[in-house]
Design a protein around this motif. Structure first.
Motif, short mmCIF file in Angstrom:
data_model
loop_
_atom_site.label_atom_id
_atom_site.label_comp_id
_atom_site.label_asym_id
_atom_site.label_seq_id
_atom_site.Cartn_x
_atom_site.Cartn_y
_atom_site.Cartn_z
N PRO A 8 2.63 50.37 24.31
CA PRO A 8 2.91 51.80 24.17
C PRO A 8 3.51 52.38 25.46
O PRO A 8 2.97 52.18 26.55
CB PRO A 8 1.54 52.41 23.88
CG PRO A 8 0.77 51.29 23.24
CD PRO A 8 1.23 50.06 23.96
N ASN A 9 4.64 53.04 25.32
CA ASN A 9 5.34 53.72 26.42
C ASN A 9 5.94 52.77 27.46
O ASN A 9 6.51 53.23 28.45
CB ASN A 9 4.43 54.69 27.19
CG ASN A 9 3.58 55.58 26.32
OD1 ASN A 9 2.50 55.98 26.73
ND2 ASN A 9 4.02 55.91 25.11
N LEU A 10 5.81 51.46 27.26
CA LEU A 10 6.20 50.51 28.28
C LEU A 10 6.59 49.18 27.64
O LEU A 10 5.91 48.71 26.73
CB LEU A 10 5.03 50.31 29.25
CG LEU A 10 5.13 49.29 30.38
CD1 LEU A 10 4.24 49.74 31.54
CD2 LEU A 10 4.70 47.90 29.93
N VAL A 11 7.68 48.59 28.14
CA VAL A 11 8.06 47.25 27.68
C VAL A 11 8.36 46.36 28.87
O VAL A 11 8.86 46.81 29.90
CB VAL A 11 9.28 47.28 26.72
CG1 VAL A 11 8.95 48.09 25.47
CG2 VAL A 11 10.53 47.84 27.40
N MET A 12 8.02 45.09 28.72
CA MET A 12 8.30 44.07 29.73
C MET A 12 9.57 43.34 29.35
O MET A 12 9.74 42.94 28.19
CB MET A 12 7.14 43.07 29.81
CG MET A 12 5.81 43.65 30.15
SD MET A 12 4.45 42.49 29.79
CE MET A 12 4.89 41.10 30.83
N ILE A 13 10.47 43.13 30.33
CA ILE A 13 11.72 42.41 30.09
C ILE A 13 11.83 41.28 31.11
O ILE A 13 11.66 41.49 32.32
CB ILE A 13 12.94 43.34 30.23
CG1 ILE A 13 12.79 44.59 29.34
CG2 ILE A 13 14.22 42.58 29.88
CD1 ILE A 13 12.77 44.33 27.85
N ASP A 14 12.10 40.09 30.62
CA ASP A 14 12.26 38.90 31.46
C ASP A 14 13.31 39.16 32.54
O ASP A 14 14.46 39.50 32.26
CB ASP A 14 12.69 37.74 30.56
CG ASP A 14 12.94 36.43 31.30
OD1 ASP A 14 12.81 36.40 32.53
OD2 ASP A 14 13.27 35.44 30.61
N LYS A 15 12.93 38.96 33.81
CA LYS A 15 13.87 39.20 34.92
C LYS A 15 15.09 38.28 34.84
O LYS A 15 16.14 38.60 35.40
CB LYS A 15 13.16 39.04 36.25
CG LYS A 15 12.73 37.64 36.61
CD LYS A 15 12.01 37.60 37.96
CE LYS A 15 11.57 36.18 38.32
NZ LYS A 15 12.72 35.27 38.50
N GLY A 16 14.96 37.13 34.13
CA GLY A 16 16.09 36.22 33.98
C GLY A 16 17.24 36.80 33.17
O GLY A 16 18.35 36.26 33.19
N LEU A 17 16.98 37.90 32.47
CA LEU A 17 18.04 38.54 31.67
C LEU A 17 18.84 39.56 32.48
O LEU A 17 19.84 40.07 31.98
CB LEU A 17 17.43 39.23 30.45
CG LEU A 17 16.66 38.32 29.49
CD1 LEU A 17 16.13 39.12 28.31
CD2 LEU A 17 17.53 37.17 29.00
N TYR A 18 18.42 39.83 33.70
CA TYR A 18 19.10 40.82 34.53
C TYR A 18 20.20 40.14 35.36
O TYR A 18 20.18 40.12 36.59
CB TYR A 18 18.10 41.52 35.46
CG TYR A 18 17.22 42.54 34.77
CD1 TYR A 18 17.33 43.91 35.06
CD2 TYR A 18 16.27 42.17 33.83
CE1 TYR A 18 16.52 44.86 34.44
CE2 TYR A 18 15.45 43.10 33.21
CZ TYR A 18 15.58 44.43 33.51
OH TYR A 18 14.77 45.37 32.88
N ASP A 19 21.18 39.56 34.66
CA ASP A 19 22.33 38.98 35.34
C ASP A 19 23.53 38.98 34.41
O ASP A 19 23.42 39.27 33.21
CB ASP A 19 22.03 37.56 35.86
CG ASP A 19 21.77 36.54 34.75
OD1 ASP A 19 22.42 36.61 33.69
OD2 ASP A 19 20.90 35.68 34.94
N GLN A 20 24.68 38.69 34.95
CA GLN A 20 25.93 38.80 34.21
C GLN A 20 25.96 37.89 32.99
O GLN A 20 26.46 38.28 31.92
CB GLN A 20 27.11 38.45 35.14
CG GLN A 20 28.48 38.61 34.50
CD GLN A 20 28.78 40.04 34.08
OE1 GLN A 20 28.39 40.98 34.77
NE2 GLN A 20 29.45 40.21 32.94
N ASN A 21 25.43 36.68 33.10
CA ASN A 21 25.48 35.73 31.99
C ASN A 21 24.62 36.16 30.81
O ASN A 21 24.81 35.67 29.69
CB ASN A 21 25.04 34.34 32.46
CG ASN A 21 26.02 33.73 33.44
OD1 ASN A 21 27.21 34.00 33.38
ND2 ASN A 21 25.51 32.91 34.36
N SER A 22 23.65 37.05 31.06
CA SER A 22 22.74 37.49 30.00
C SER A 22 22.93 38.97 29.66
O SER A 22 22.04 39.59 29.07
CB SER A 22 21.29 37.24 30.42
OG SER A 22 21.06 35.87 30.65
N LYS A 23 24.07 39.53 30.01
CA LYS A 23 24.28 40.98 29.87
C LYS A 23 24.08 41.45 28.44
O LYS A 23 23.42 42.45 28.18
CB LYS A 23 25.67 41.34 30.36
CG LYS A 23 25.94 42.83 30.40
CD LYS A 23 27.33 43.11 30.98
CE LYS A 23 27.62 44.60 30.97
NZ LYS A 23 28.97 44.90 31.51
#
Length: 485
Positions: free
Chosen positions: A322-337
């Motif tokens: 609720p009110n918060l989501v976790m996102i894999d830090k590995g997705l924070y790059d150009q290849n995973s945009k």
């Protein structure tokens, strides 16, 4: 949750399925729909005090639960999930065998919860711990609790966090404190729901409650949390945060001494992005904002004051609270945009389907996941056009072509692995909902979804309720469920 099985597996799958995908940049102004949901009465309430020991990675806690008997039966005991115990032994760990190395990059690390005492009106209550993973707490009441009666239950406990980068634990960048406190099991028409922390899917089922939480942490950490931070007090190189979270299904928070924070807002909601890389942290913030605008318009207004997207040490893709989501830090790059956008939109949709309209995610995982996955498709359709939506639907059909014999209406425990679970529950489920849309037309489809949301906000629903809703609109749900158009 949106599952990413592993970085290597994901990249191979991603390249094949989305090679032809091109994003058309277009922004639309959308008016928010009036919100009609009402607060449910007689909620359980949790008052929790938690102090974090950074060296030991331990929480010292006490909490008082005002439990309301909303059943028609007299209760002699109460049951609580104590999820941290699922991390107490390697054989209990809620990961499939192939994920253990990713979940525990430094080798298996124990996590657990230790119950120290349980009281009611200063009198000791007897209790026992059971379940295959020792993750169910039974509290024996000193007297029968009748329907509509309330009882205060005070629990002292310690929580040990594992060195794990799943939902619960810590890595190099974040400390993920989720599913960490004793939370009341749901009592429904089946009785007490005491299912454990399963390896596949999201093994959670809870009622809407109120939370008043005090979090005492070293002052080097920034905090992302469910609810609204009402105050911050400095004390001996530590900060004490008072957090208020009303009408939510769970309470989670994430700590990091590396967070950068950006924010924006839409009308009554402040939106936050917690991240380590500014470029993609900004992108995550924009997707969160765009997603809230789209889903507010399509389904009904998001009623909370805050929403946070948090870059995390989390290897499975994305996870909703609720009110918060976790996102894999590995997705924070150009290849995973592209996938960063997809996962943020998906987890945002979970704020409607799970957080606000809840369900038993073990027995009927398709109910929130299929609708959330299709909502993600709707986000891309609204933002980039019908052509993009059609490409995504086509890709789903390609992915599920070998799964025609597997139906989606199974519990998490009936799936052999995460791949089958994902393809059936997410993809086949979304295709089924797309077929319903084709049958009834857009006007009826979206009117019905808005009605579904407004009538069931803050409640738990079942598959039967969902299907009956479409039968009232003339849909042959049995035919749709069997995969026939």
């Amino acid at each position: 949750m949106l599952i990413v099985l592993s970085k290597k597996k994901f990249l191979k799958l991603f390249i094949v399925l989305f090679l032809l995908f091109s994003i058309i940049t277009c922004f639309e102004k959308i008016d928010l729909q009036a919100f009609k949901g009402e607060k449910k009465d007689n909620l359980n309430s949790y008052t929790i005090n938690a102090s974090f020991d950074d060296k030991l990675k331990n929480l010292s806690c006490n909490q008082n639960i005002v439990y309301v008997n909303n059943t028609q039966n007299n209760l002699n005991e109460l049951y609580f999930h104590i999820y941290p115990n699922a991390f107490s032994k390697e054989e209990y760990a809620p990961f499939v065998k192939s994920e253990l190395k990713e979940a525990y990059p430094n080798g298996f690390s124990e996590g657990h919860i230790k119950i120290k005492s349980i009281l009611s009106n200063k009198a000791k209550l007897n209790y026992s711990i059971s379940g295959e993973k020792e993750d169910i707490l039974m509290v024996k009441l000193n007297k029968e609790l009748k329907p509509s009666e309330k009882i205060d239950v005070y629990i002292e406990y310690d929580v040990k966090l594992p060195n794990s980068i799943g939902r619960f634990g810590y890595g190099d960048n974040t400390i993920n404190i989720t599913n960490w406190y004793p939370i009341a099991c749901v009592y429904d028409e089946r009785g007490w729901n005491k299912k454990g922390y399963e390896k596949i899917g999201d093994p959670f089922y809870s009622n809407i409650s109120d939370f008043d939480v005090s979090i005492n942490i070293p002052n080097k950490y920034k905090i992302a949390s469910t609810g609204i931070i009402k105050s911050k007090k400095k004390e001996n190189n530590r900060n004490i945060f008072k957090v208020d979270a009303k009408n939510v299904r769970d309470f989670a928070f994430i700590l990091s001494d590396k967070f950068t924070i950006l924010s924006t807002n839409i009308k009554d909601t402040n939106i936050y992005s917690y991240f380590f890389d500014e470029k993609y942290g900004k992108e995550a913030l924009e997707v969160a904002k765009d997603s809230l605008v789209v889903f507010n318009d399509l389904f009904g207004k998001y009623p909370y004051k805050t929403y946070s997207v948090v870059e995390s040490d989390f290897f499975i893709g994305g996870m909703e609270y609720p009110n918060l989501v976790m996102i894999d830090k590995g997705l924070y790059d150009q290849n995973s945009k592209f996938y960063l956008e997809y996962v943020v939109a998906h987890e945002t949709a979970h704020q409607w389907w799970y957080s606000l309209v809840g369900n038993d995610e073990i027995s009927e995982p398709w109910l929130d996941e299929a609708l959330t996955e299709y909502s993600t498709i709707l986000y891309f359709e609204q933002k980039y056009g019908k052509e993009v939506k059609d490409r995504l639907i086509k890709n789903m059909k390609v992915r599920t072509i070998t799964k025609q014999s597997k139906h989606i209406f199974k519990s998490t425990t009936e799936f052999d692995n995460s791949i089958d679970y994902s393809l059936c529950v997410y993809s086949k489920g979304a295709l089924m909902i797309d077929n319903i849309r084709k049958k009834v037309g857009d006007d009826v489809f979206f009117d019905t979804l808005r009605k579904y949301y407004n009538e069931n906000i803050y409640k738990n629903v079942t598959s039967s309720q969902f299907m009956n809703m479409w039968e009232e609109e003339g849909v042959d749900t049995e035919k749709i469920m069997n995969g026939n158009n």
